[in-house]
Motif scaffolding. Structure first.
Motif, PDB file in Angstrom:
ATOM      1  N   THR A 256       0.842  -1.261  -0.125  1.00  4.47           N
ATOM      2  CA  THR A 256       0.032  -0.046   0.116  1.00  4.47           C
ATOM      3  C   THR A 256       0.675   1.306   0.201  1.00  4.47           C
ATOM      4  OG1 THR A 256      -1.704  -1.082   1.106  1.00  4.47           O
ATOM      5  CG2 THR A 256      -1.832   1.255   1.295  1.00  4.47           C
TER       6      THR A 256
ATOM      7  N   LEU B 143       5.268   6.658  17.407  1.00  2.00           N
ATOM      8  CA  LEU B 143       4.049   7.230  16.805  1.00  2.00           C
ATOM      9  C   LEU B 143       3.675   5.863  15.939  1.00  2.00           C
ATOM     10  CD1 LEU B 143       2.292   9.197  15.553  1.00  2.00           C
ATOM     11  CD2 LEU B 143       4.085   9.992  14.009  1.00  2.00           C
ATOM     12  N   MET B 147       0.097   4.159  15.503  1.00  4.16           N
ATOM     13  CA  MET B 147      -0.835   4.255  14.343  1.00  4.16           C
ATOM     14  C   MET B 147      -1.179   2.805  14.017  1.00  4.16           C
ATOM     15  SD  MET B 147       1.254   7.109  12.206  1.00  4.16           S
ATOM     16  CE  MET B 147       0.177   7.076  10.958  1.00  4.16           C
ATOM     17  N   GLU B 152      -4.816   2.784  12.239  1.00  3.40           N
ATOM     18  CA  GLU B 152      -4.654   3.649  11.103  1.00  3.40           C
ATOM     19  C   GLU B 152      -4.262   2.929   9.699  1.00  3.40           C
ATOM     20  OE1 GLU B 152      -3.074   7.466  12.032  1.00  3.40           O
ATOM     21  OE2 GLU B 152      -3.519   7.140  14.158  1.00  3.40           O
ATOM     22  N   ARG B 157      -0.172  -6.418   6.720  1.00  4.62           N
ATOM     23  CA  ARG B 157      -0.183  -7.497   5.874  1.00  4.62           C
ATOM     24  C   ARG B 157       1.381  -8.013   5.569  1.00  4.62           C
ATOM     25  NH1 ARG B 157      -4.243  -5.431   1.418  1.00  4.62           N
ATOM     26  NH2 ARG B 157      -6.140  -6.160   2.185  1.00  4.62           N
ATOM     27  N   HIS B 267       3.192  -2.420   5.295  1.00  2.39           N
ATOM     28  CA  HIS B 267       1.790  -2.247   4.525  1.00  2.39           C
ATOM     29  C   HIS B 267       0.828  -2.759   5.092  1.00  2.39           C
ATOM     30  CE1 HIS B 267       5.269  -2.915   1.873  1.00  2.39           C
ATOM     31  NE2 HIS B 267       5.060  -1.413   1.595  1.00  2.39           N
ATOM     32  N   GLY B 268      -0.284  -2.085   5.374  1.00  6.50           N
ATOM     33  CA  GLY B 268      -1.702  -2.615   5.629  1.00  6.50           C
ATOM     34  C   GLY B 268      -2.782  -2.478   4.637  1.00  6.50           C
ATOM     35  N   SER B 269      -4.102  -3.026   4.927  1.00  7.37           N
ATOM     36  CA  SER B 269      -4.938  -2.939   3.788  1.00  7.37           C
ATOM     37  C   SER B 269      -5.192  -1.447   3.674  1.00  7.37           C
ATOM     38  CB  SER B 269      -6.212  -3.582   4.430  1.00  7.37           C
ATOM     39  OG  SER B 269      -6.556  -3.131   5.750  1.00  7.37           O
ATOM     40  N   LYS B 270      -5.188  -0.315   4.803  1.00  2.00           N
ATOM     41  CA  LYS B 270      -5.465   0.965   4.825  1.00  2.00           C
ATOM     42  C   LYS B 270      -4.243   2.000   4.579  1.00  2.00           C
ATOM     43  CE  LYS B 270      -8.543   2.392   7.696  1.00  2.00           C
ATOM     44  NZ  LYS B 270      -9.184   2.478   8.971  1.00  2.00           N
ATOM     45  N   GLY B 271      -3.029   1.412   4.815  1.00  2.85           N
ATOM     46  CA  GLY B 271      -1.934   2.466   4.490  1.00  2.85           C
ATOM     47  C   GLY B 271      -0.712   1.826   4.844  1.00  2.85           C
ATOM     48  N   GLY B 272       0.265   2.730   4.611  1.00  2.00           N
ATOM     49  CA  GLY B 272       1.556   2.167   4.654  1.00  2.00           C
ATOM     50  C   GLY B 272       2.586   3.013   5.462  1.00  2.00           C
ATOM     51  N   HIS B 284       7.121   8.419   7.418  1.00  2.83           N
ATOM     52  CA  HIS B 284       6.309   8.773   6.188  1.00  2.83           C
ATOM     53  C   HIS B 284       5.032   7.697   6.041  1.00  2.83           C
ATOM     54  CE1 HIS B 284       9.639  11.064   4.348  1.00  2.83           C
ATOM     55  NE2 HIS B 284      10.387  10.434   5.180  1.00  2.83           N
ATOM     56  N   TYR B 286       1.512   6.798   4.418  1.00  6.30           N
ATOM     57  CA  TYR B 286       0.345   7.023   3.144  1.00  6.30           C
ATOM     58  C   TYR B 286      -0.730   6.259   3.658  1.00  6.30           C
ATOM     59  CZ  TYR B 286      -1.562   5.803  -1.588  1.00  6.30           C
ATOM     60  OH  TYR B 286      -2.152   5.887  -2.768  1.00  6.30           O
ATOM     61  N   VAL B 288      -4.940   5.387   2.220  1.00  8.85           N
ATOM     62  CA  VAL B 288      -5.757   5.445   1.291  1.00  8.85           C
ATOM     63  C   VAL B 288      -7.035   6.079   1.509  1.00  8.85           C
ATOM     64  CG1 VAL B 288      -4.760   3.122   0.813  1.00  8.85           C
ATOM     65  CG2 VAL B 288      -6.958   3.344   2.422  1.00  8.85           C
ATOM     66  N   ASP B 290      -6.860   9.300   2.050  1.00 11.45           N
ATOM     67  CA  ASP B 290      -6.668  10.711   1.380  1.00 11.45           C
ATOM     68  C   ASP B 290      -7.713  10.713   0.240  1.00 11.45           C
ATOM     69  OD1 ASP B 290      -5.131  11.711   3.824  1.00 11.45           O
ATOM     70  OD2 ASP B 290      -3.173  11.294   2.604  1.00 11.45           O
ATOM     71  N   ARG B 298       3.335  11.028   3.385  1.00 13.90           N
ATOM     72  CA  ARG B 298       3.478  12.380   4.188  1.00 13.90           C
ATOM     73  C   ARG B 298       4.875  12.136   4.869  1.00 13.90           C
ATOM     74  NH1 ARG B 298      -2.096  12.641   7.284  1.00 13.90           N
ATOM     75  NH2 ARG B 298      -3.352  12.260   5.656  1.00 13.90           N
TER      76      ARG B 298
ATOM     77  N   GLY D 296       2.103  16.517   7.160  1.00 20.55           N
ATOM     78  CA  GLY D 296       3.463  16.172   6.519  1.00 20.55           C
ATOM     79  C   GLY D 296       3.372  16.674   5.051  1.00 20.55           C
ATOM     80  N   PHE D 297       4.539  16.983   4.361  1.00 20.80           N
ATOM     81  CA  PHE D 297       4.360  17.090   3.085  1.00 20.80           C
ATOM     82  C   PHE D 297       4.187  15.775   2.542  1.00 20.80           C
ATOM     83  CE2 PHE D 297       6.105  21.352   3.849  1.00 20.80           C
ATOM     84  CZ  PHE D 297       5.599  22.115   2.748  1.00 20.80           C
ATOM     85  N   ARG D 298       3.039  15.781   1.747  1.00 20.37           N
ATOM     86  CA  ARG D 298       2.889  14.313   0.789  1.00 20.37           C
ATOM     87  C   ARG D 298       3.598  14.241  -0.427  1.00 20.37           C
ATOM     88  NH1 ARG D 298      -3.844  14.281   0.952  1.00 20.37           N
ATOM     89  NH2 ARG D 298      -3.725  15.137   3.152  1.00 20.37           N
TER      90      ARG D 298
END
Lengths: 372, 372, 372, 372
Positions: A256, B143, B147, B152, B157, B267-272, B284, B286, B288, B290, B298, D296-298
């Motif tokens: 992801t 953090l 998360m 979040e 995965r 990596h998860g189902s909703k973000g990284g 950083h 990410y 999904v 957004d 970010r 954060g900056f994406r």
């Protein structure tokens, strides 16, 4: 100004990759001084109407709904296959039998056995073949290979390779042909690129042990139900190279956030290289021969110093794109047909990658290192 | 203003890590409102002179060349061991027997068996223990953990972890205690950090299979000859986590160009999430969730929003450093001694990592997945 | 082991910067082998209770609500001023008159006239002074300066400097002392850092022309009304250096998203340097003397090669933080008091920056280049 | 399938930009479904032989050594001028007089006066014009503009723009036409791009004050002597935009190490954007509307979400290149000729940039803000 010999293309398919090939033909022709003149002869698609429309849009002179018609046409030199994977072998074998050069999108075939048959047939017929492993055509990849071969990194010791994207990360997306156990899965689809890059840079892999994982166990079957997934979402392997180095690769289509994580990192006794496919115009190079206190990874930006970047742009740092890689691939193939060098990635090379993929899958099931 | 209870430290050793601990005590005391007041009581070193000099430089009230003297001193609460690895167990066991809390640098012990003995002894005695896994004390690591635990990233995965440096990359550097088969090697030295971070973030690892490689087969023995190297320069493993995710880690001390590649990617189902130890003040992320067309990793910069960053600086983006992580570790340990929470990384945690390291080494030799 | 002479500190104020100074004293003492021993003598704050509490927390032996008491105390060597800006001059002049060294947070004074008076008084009294320009104490900044002075960049031609943050970006945040026309504004608050770095690296600026802009014209006055803002939110200037180079700087406190954009870029005939305060442990260096095709900005990571990084950590890449910069500043000041070198940033240096700020403000109003 | 109307091109020049235009025609035709069919009709060059060779290589049907012949040919619709700058005006005016659309490389003309004459002639004749400002055609630039216009950044307050390269950094490189005071210099050559981007994103600039500097005062004249340089190597300006924002730009062709530093940073009340031309497929976006602690900056990577990226590639993150920007420019121009929208960058736009450049040069000489 003598006329160049013609190289006439018969394209099967007009989807994403068909279009990319046509871009490649057009750009290669303009950007490189090719030894032959590419002619877009005939486009074959499922129906007459679809073929005619695509032929017009893409600039082919003729159209057909019967791809076999192209085999008998002596004007056509190359059969270019971008049809569904399941048809690759049948089409390629027929084209070879008809004495045509064959350009085939990846994966070459669902199994190494099939790929071997295809490679051998083409070689026995003395025909030139090409599989679409375009990432290898990146000038920065070529630079990395040249630096390694020239000894700029010293003795090569360790390697990490990746190809991760996230187009399969949504578990609600339905089952597709890519989930078909015959040839499907993240290792075959993306890990194959990581393997190709690994051997391109470091030479032959001698042993592998794999770890193939299905993370999303079922997907909508498109008919209201669920279908079990048998192929891997993540395929990993540890590697031993013939040059003595060890390494790892990962293919992952549920990463992801990642769209083009075709990355590698190489460590040698004298230096290191770092590359990410997310920034395809950069190669990062660390040298222990830099002065103490001044060492660090250098961001080398693609420039005319790095052929064939200069064919696209005479100024450094302006950047080439994905479609330009396809044009470099096309140019390499045309050169090979004109007997000016080897194909960038022949059926034999495609067979090699397919073999690696299958051995990794097998070793994952048996928990044993396998020689390849 | 009531007086805080004192926490008196007896430090063994005054090298790199001894100094880092002293920095940690000093900074923790200033930065945090600790429940106890740290007192630098006695410093033990090899000779009286060395101990006296270090005690003076570091601000300890007393010095000794006999660390055992500290055990009988009722004024001393904590024995802090930064002596050579080979002595860790003997010192820790003696300290526990004397009823002291024990703070010990990593690696806790040369074997899991030893580490288990130490952890159990401390627990039975009701003493607080701490092993120096300071990277876990980074606010951005905390953090990331929060998360992940808050969902979040959705279902987790896949995971990639690394700890690579290059301080062993020069084959001409001589054999050291780090090359001793009892507890040595890159997996034990650096891979242990990657394993600690992996379990910190994702929870327990359930199965491993390893790949431990010696890349530099011999090194100068310091007497004009060469000595064969038995430990790994690169230790890799595939992982299965109890939460269902799969992953990999690598420890590598010949990664030319890398100084602090303590990296992870989840990596998860909703973000990284992506982190590199080279930039320890950034995480950083990410998502999904957004808006389409606005998604991207970010760069979250460390800020007072991310405890305990705010204890060091009230302004965001000013950055903390490696020694500050040590101060956070110290603060966590002091809190634990004052019965305000668990130790950041107890002997039990150190045993866990040692067990993982050994099982990976074993699985590398046997080519089999091992439950851990 | 001879005892070091004592250096006794009387601190005024216990807010953010007071705390940072105390961190600096503690860390400097542990990290450096200072020629003097720092003693935290007395802390002065507004009330007896506040002073007593802070003295205890920070480790001062005494407390007072009357800072003038410290002037008469012969045991105190340094008056350290972290009180509100408006009081800096009165306190510093009194301290100088009493024969104390003075350490004062920035800005030194609301006007260059005031700053000049302070600098001259201290110099005539033979006292050592220090203003808190800690960014200059970064080892990577020192590296940049040394590289420029050693000619590694060749002839210096152009410069870009920045200091941008976003703590004033919210127009609903109320008027504060930083908005006071006497000494306030983004140019004075942040642009001053950019100017200090510019002169630190390239030597004296000879001419300036400014552009000071108020972007948020009014702010809540805290009493339900609005108050007009007269100071700049963005202060820019073009520069001419004595060495022949030209350049620009910008101070900006409404740069949404930026937390520590203390950046510079220098171009010389033989190379370039790029730095961002967001990653304070990196300096990026481009050299035309690297081989063609291998050139690129090198990411040099802070390491023991770059003094005084090694005092904090013997391993490269582990990173120092903002508070460590303050410790380096303190160490430089203590060395100067012990007659071992010049102060890192004296009142004379503070006057210089104040002068540059005022001339830029003036040139912005008159649209004329001004010699400085 | 109806036939599309033809758009016949007469190209003058076959150098770097001539080639880039031809790449643009070829790619635009393949990638976009254009409303007209581009026909490469005639190529004009200095000699018959050069023209014939280039016509053949580039795929033009005819060749000529007399560009004026093309004016009388009713088959030709567009005159495309990539001849030396000094000839732009003469050729364009003749083409307009002959009723041809005109596509002209930058700079449009050596002076705003000339550019105005050209723009007015074309408009009065109802002809479509295009100047080659290809950076504006980047999908990420378009995304930035759309985000700003949609209010995603809130009220726009400050702007920094750059275009820096280093192709003039070597003082031993000889005097060229780019050093000619009539139209030359870094501000005109590169600063013009920074200005075009600034107005593209934020709308009209209302006032400027400039700082134009000649850093290399003489260069080899190619005859063994030296020639004084009158044009700027660095051109800077402060800006006031009609929307109330202030900003700065810099054009710099001696920025050693920089190859494509076409950068911008925008700050609004609700967010910020950061872009560098070195990574043209990324846009970095900070939003205050993200959750606290998660801001954060994406790094937004170019994707089909960002038109017209999807025309080049259906997969995100694969990246487009410099030549693709030229294809987007061509497509926009063809659409405009077919009355489907405005030209991407007309002669009127080129005049605007030329005016800005001249006013900045003038204000640099007079040290006064100038309305533009």
């Amino acid at each position: 100004m003598t006329e160049k010999p013609k190289l006439s293309i018969g394209l099967i398919g007009s989807g994403f990759m068909g279009k990319a090939h046509v871009f490649g033909f057009a750009t290669a022709q303009k950007v490189f001084d090719l030894p032959m003149e590419i002619e877009l002869h005939t486009l074959a698609d499922i129906t007459d109407a679809a073929a005619a429309r695509a032929a017009h849009d893409f600039g082919f002179a003729h159209a057909t709904s019967n791809w076999r018609e192209m085999l008998d046409n002596p004007e056509i030199d190359v059969i270019d296959i971008t049809a569904p994977n399941a048809l690759h072998k049948e089409m390629a074998m027929a084209a070879i039998a008809a004495g045509k050069h064959v350009y085939c999108e990846k994966p070459l075939a669902p199994s190494a056995l099939d790929a071997a048959e295809m490679a051998e047939a083409a070689e026995q017929a003395g025909l030139k073949t090409q599989v679409g492993f375009n990432y290898l055509c990146n000038p920065m990849m070529r630079l990395a290979k040249e630096m390694i071969e020239a000894g700029e990194l010293g003795e090569i010791r360790s390697y990490r390779g990746l190809h991760a994207e996230d187009y399969m990360a949504n578990a609600k997306d339905p089952f597709t042909f890519r989930h078909d156990p015959a040839g499907g899965g993240a290792l075959a689809d993306l890990g194959s690129h990581a393997l190709a890059t690994a051997e391109y840079l470091l030479g032959p892999i001698r042993e592998v042990i794999g770890d193939c994982v299905t993370a999303i166990s079922q997907r909508p079957d498109g008919k209201g139900g669920q279908k079990a997934i048998k192929v891997d979402d993540i395929g990993r392997a540890f590697l031993r190279f013939a040059n003595g180095a060890s390494g790892s690769i990962e293919g992952n289509w549920i990463a992801t956030g990642r769209k083009m994580q075709h990355d590698f990192e190489v460590h040698g006794s004298k230096g290191g290289l770092v590359f990410t496919g997310e920034r395809l115009n950069e190669l990062h190079f660390y040298s222990v021969e830099d002065a103490p206190g001044r060492r660090g990874f250098r961001k080398i930006e693609a420039a005319p110093d790095h052929p064939p970047y200069g064919n696209f742009c005479v100024a450094p740092g302006h950047q080439i794109g994905f479609n330009d890689l396809k044009a470099i691939e096309v140019a390499g193939y045309v050169n090979a047909i004109a007997r000016q060098g080897k194909e960038p990635f022949s059926f034999r090379d495609g067979l090699r990658i397919q073999t690696l993929v299958e051995q990794i899958q097998k070793s994952s099931a048996t928990n044993a290192w396998i020689s390849v």
